[in-house]
Design a protein around this motif. Structure first.
Motif, mmCIF file in Angstrom:
data_model
loop_
_atom_site.group_PDB
_atom_site.id
_atom_site.type_symbol
_atom_site.label_atom_id
_atom_site.label_comp_id
_atom_site.label_asym_id
_atom_site.label_seq_id
_atom_site.Cartn_x
_atom_site.Cartn_y
_atom_site.Cartn_z
ATOM 1 N N MET B 1 0.840 -1.218 0.000
ATOM 2 C CA MET B 1 0.000 0.000 0.000
ATOM 3 C C MET B 1 0.870 1.262 0.000
ATOM 4 S SD MET B 1 -3.612 -0.456 0.905
ATOM 5 C CE MET B 1 -3.923 0.747 2.101
ATOM 6 N N PHE B 2 1.546 1.529 1.151
ATOM 7 C CA PHE B 2 2.418 2.712 1.259
ATOM 8 C C PHE B 2 3.872 2.278 1.344
ATOM 9 C CE2 PHE B 2 -1.567 3.891 3.283
ATOM 10 C CZ PHE B 2 -1.917 4.971 2.482
ATOM 11 N N LYS B 3 4.669 3.108 0.734
ATOM 12 C CA LYS B 3 6.104 2.890 0.925
ATOM 13 C C LYS B 3 6.516 3.508 2.243
ATOM 14 C CE LYS B 3 7.437 2.655 -3.917
ATOM 15 N NZ LYS B 3 8.118 3.351 -5.038
ATOM 16 N N ASN B 4 7.274 2.731 2.991
ATOM 17 C CA ASN B 4 7.669 3.209 4.313
ATOM 18 C C ASN B 4 8.379 4.554 4.258
ATOM 19 O OD1 ASN B 4 6.640 1.447 6.097
ATOM 20 N ND2 ASN B 4 8.418 0.077 6.150
ATOM 21 N N ALA B 5 9.306 4.691 3.362
ATOM 22 C CA ALA B 5 10.118 5.909 3.264
ATOM 23 C C ALA B 5 9.252 7.119 2.963
ATOM 24 C CB ALA B 5 11.159 5.748 2.167
ATOM 25 N N SER B 6 8.350 6.994 2.001
ATOM 26 C CA SER B 6 7.496 8.126 1.628
ATOM 27 C C SER B 6 6.531 8.484 2.778
ATOM 28 C CB SER B 6 6.709 7.806 0.353
ATOM 29 O OG SER B 6 5.835 6.731 0.592
ATOM 30 N N PHE B 7 6.056 7.459 3.497
ATOM 31 C CA PHE B 7 5.140 7.679 4.620
ATOM 32 C C PHE B 7 5.807 8.484 5.724
ATOM 33 C CE2 PHE B 7 3.090 6.046 8.538
ATOM 34 C CZ PHE B 7 1.829 6.580 8.312
ATOM 35 N N GLU B 8 7.028 8.099 6.048
ATOM 36 C CA GLU B 8 7.798 8.812 7.078
ATOM 37 C C GLU B 8 8.054 10.257 6.679
ATOM 38 O OE1 GLU B 8 11.332 6.556 7.737
ATOM 39 O OE2 GLU B 8 10.260 4.984 8.814
ATOM 40 N N ASN B 9 8.432 10.359 5.382
ATOM 41 C CA ASN B 9 8.698 11.715 4.885
ATOM 42 C C ASN B 9 7.456 12.611 4.987
ATOM 43 O OD1 ASN B 9 11.396 11.652 4.227
ATOM 44 N ND2 ASN B 9 11.038 10.733 2.212
ATOM 45 N N GLU B 10 6.318 11.991 4.672
ATOM 46 C CA GLU B 10 5.055 12.755 4.704
ATOM 47 C C GLU B 10 4.746 13.253 6.126
ATOM 48 O OE1 GLU B 10 0.534 12.096 3.077
ATOM 49 O OE2 GLU B 10 2.084 10.629 2.532
ATOM 50 N N ILE B 11 4.904 12.351 7.085
ATOM 51 C CA ILE B 11 4.677 12.745 8.491
ATOM 52 C C ILE B 11 5.659 13.847 8.905
ATOM 53 C CG2 ILE B 11 4.876 11.933 10.880
ATOM 54 C CD1 ILE B 11 3.794 9.231 9.911
ATOM 55 N N TYR B 12 6.887 13.658 8.508
ATOM 56 C CA TYR B 12 7.931 14.620 8.859
ATOM 57 C C TYR B 12 7.599 16.005 8.317
ATOM 58 C CZ TYR B 12 12.501 16.899 8.535
ATOM 59 O OH TYR B 12 13.529 17.800 8.607
ATOM 60 N N ARG B 13 7.189 16.019 7.053
ATOM 61 C CA ARG B 13 6.864 17.302 6.413
ATOM 62 C C ARG B 13 5.686 17.979 7.100
ATOM 63 N NH1 ARG B 13 11.251 18.767 3.677
ATOM 64 N NH2 ARG B 13 11.981 17.097 2.313
ATOM 65 N N SER B 14 4.656 17.192 7.341
ATOM 66 C CA SER B 14 3.444 17.786 7.948
ATOM 67 C C SER B 14 3.733 18.320 9.344
ATOM 68 C CB SER B 14 2.311 16.756 7.992
ATOM 69 O OG SER B 14 2.618 15.746 8.922
ATOM 70 N N MET B 15 4.542 17.585 10.096
ATOM 71 C CA MET B 15 4.904 18.046 11.436
ATOM 72 C C MET B 15 5.699 19.342 11.379
ATOM 73 S SD MET B 15 5.824 14.586 13.509
ATOM 74 C CE MET B 15 6.158 15.353 15.070
ATOM 75 N N GLU B 16 6.631 19.363 10.427
ATOM 76 C CA GLU B 16 7.459 20.569 10.260
ATOM 77 C C GLU B 16 6.588 21.787 9.900
ATOM 78 O OE1 GLU B 16 10.212 20.416 7.032
ATOM 79 O OE2 GLU B 16 11.697 21.616 8.092
ATOM 80 N N ASN B 18 3.431 22.190 10.585
ATOM 81 C CA ASN B 18 2.649 22.609 11.755
ATOM 82 C C ASN B 18 3.479 23.432 12.724
ATOM 83 O OD1 ASN B 18 -0.024 21.807 11.509
ATOM 84 N ND2 ASN B 18 0.462 19.669 11.985
ATOM 85 N N LEU B 19 4.684 22.946 12.955
ATOM 86 C CA LEU B 19 5.559 23.643 13.902
ATOM 87 C C LEU B 19 5.871 25.058 13.428
ATOM 88 C CD1 LEU B 19 8.076 20.839 14.896
ATOM 89 C CD2 LEU B 19 6.660 22.156 16.466
ATOM 90 N N VAL B 20 6.204 25.151 12.143
ATOM 91 C CA VAL B 20 6.548 26.473 11.581
ATOM 92 C C VAL B 20 5.349 27.413 11.644
ATOM 93 C CG1 VAL B 20 7.163 27.688 9.449
ATOM 94 C CG2 VAL B 20 8.411 25.625 10.102
ATOM 95 N N SER B 21 4.200 26.871 11.277
ATOM 96 C CA SER B 21 2.996 27.728 11.296
ATOM 97 C C SER B 21 2.669 28.195 12.722
ATOM 98 C CB SER B 21 1.803 26.990 10.690
ATOM 99 O OG SER B 21 1.436 25.918 11.525
ATOM 100 N N ASN B 22 2.869 27.282 13.672
ATOM 101 C CA ASN B 22 2.629 27.664 15.078
ATOM 102 C C ASN B 22 3.596 28.752 15.519
ATOM 103 O OD1 ASN B 22 0.454 26.018 15.599
ATOM 104 N ND2 ASN B 22 1.710 24.285 16.292
ATOM 105 N N GLN B 23 4.859 28.563 15.127
ATOM 106 C CA GLN B 23 5.879 29.561 15.495
ATOM 107 C C GLN B 23 5.561 30.919 14.897
ATOM 108 O OE1 GLN B 23 9.679 27.980 14.362
ATOM 109 N NE2 GLN B 23 9.968 26.871 16.287
#
Lengths: 225, 75
Positions: B1-16, B18-23
């Motif tokens: 279904m999902f590639k592990n690498a792309s999934f991790e990257n996606e989470i990483y990007r979204s978290m980043e 969110n953090l930037v927008s909060n800052q």
């Protein structure tokens, strides 16, 4: 009639009709616009942008004072409301409803202290002092009770002499010329004054009377003399 | 279904993100500012519709001032 002219005329007519309608609709939304501006002011003040907030506040003030608002008002209630705001803007300290003052409103009253007083009625009250009255004189008839006792013969001598308690005491307890100075000596018989104790010492007392015999033991108090 | 690498990257990007927008939000308060701009824009439109061009102009001037202030802050 040319087709183009007809189209232009129709278009102009429709525009003329639509513009006042839009204006009326826009004026109806003025309350909404004021609410938006108020919300914007609150946010700007919270963020410390007071200069911008003041700018918007000035726009709101102009909006309230503009005559167009009265045109927009759809009912008498709205007109009254805007009039109230106008009055408040002129002098925010005065109460909107004088009969029902709200907190932070000011009411002025005229002091009754400064009201000129009427002239007092010139009346005089007179009193006579009781201290100045002459004291009642005592006539000789009031003192009759003194002389009646003497007239009836109830008092032989002068009443002043009889009633003198001190003199009575002295008469009773005055010492005689033979007094020794001791009250007990004075009570003793005066036959041999000052020698009664010597007589007792010299008296002959038989020794028999002082002895107690066996016969005397049987005697009781009843038998004795 | 999902590639592990792309999934991790996606989470990483979204978290980043969110953090930037909060800052940025805590630093500049853009969301609140955006709300203010929306309110002012709506008010200006209403004034424009009502034919109150003067008021509409003043509101747009306020909007311009705000934009200038924040552009100087962020730059």
């Amino acid at each position: 009639m040319a087709k183009n002219n007809f189209q232009d005329e129709l278009m102009l007519g429709m525009q003329q009709e639509l513009q006042p309608y839009e204006k009326k609709q826009g004026m109806g939304n003025l309350v909404k616009a004021a609410e938006y501006l108020h919300a914007a002011i609150e946010i700007l003040e919270e963020d410390g942008l007071t200069a911008n907030a003041d700018q918007i506040l000035r726009i709101l003030g102009k909006l309230a004072t503009s005559e167009d608002v009265n045109d927009v008002a759809s009912s008498k209630k709205d007109v009254d409301f805007y009039n109230k705001i106008m009055r408040w803007l002129e002098d925010p300290a005065t109460p909107v409803d004088p009969e029902n003052p709200q907190p932070n409103e000011e009411l002025s009253f005229t002091s009754l202290k400064d009201v000129p007083k009427e002239k007092p009625v010139e009346e005089e009250l007179q009193f006579t002092s009781l201290f100045d009255e002459p004291e009642p004189t005592i006539s000789n008839e009031d003192m009759v009770f003194k002389s009646i006792a003497n007239e009836l013969g109830l008092i032989d001598s002068d009443p002043e002499e009889v009633s003198d308690s001190e003199s009575l005491f002295d008469d009773k307890f005055t010492r005689s010329d033979n007094s020794t100075g001791d009250w007990f000596d004075d009570q003793m018989p005066k036959s041999s004054p000052g020698t009664w104790d010597e007589d007792l010492l010299e008296a002959d007392i038989p020794e028999d009377s002082l002895e107690i015999t066996e016969n005397d033991l049987d005697k009781t108090f009843e038998d004795s003399d | 279904m999902f590639k592990n690498a792309s999934f991790e990257n996606e989470i990483y990007r979204s978290m980043e993100k969110n953090l930037v927008s909060n800052q940025v939000e805590t630093k500049y308060g853009f969301k609140r500012l955006a709300q203010v701009v929306d309110y002012l824009n709506a008010a200006a439109e209403i004034f424009d519709q009502a034919g109150m061009t003067e008021q509409a102009k003043e509101v747009t001037e306020v909007l311009q001032g705000l934009a200038q202030q924040f552009s100087s802050k962020t730059s």
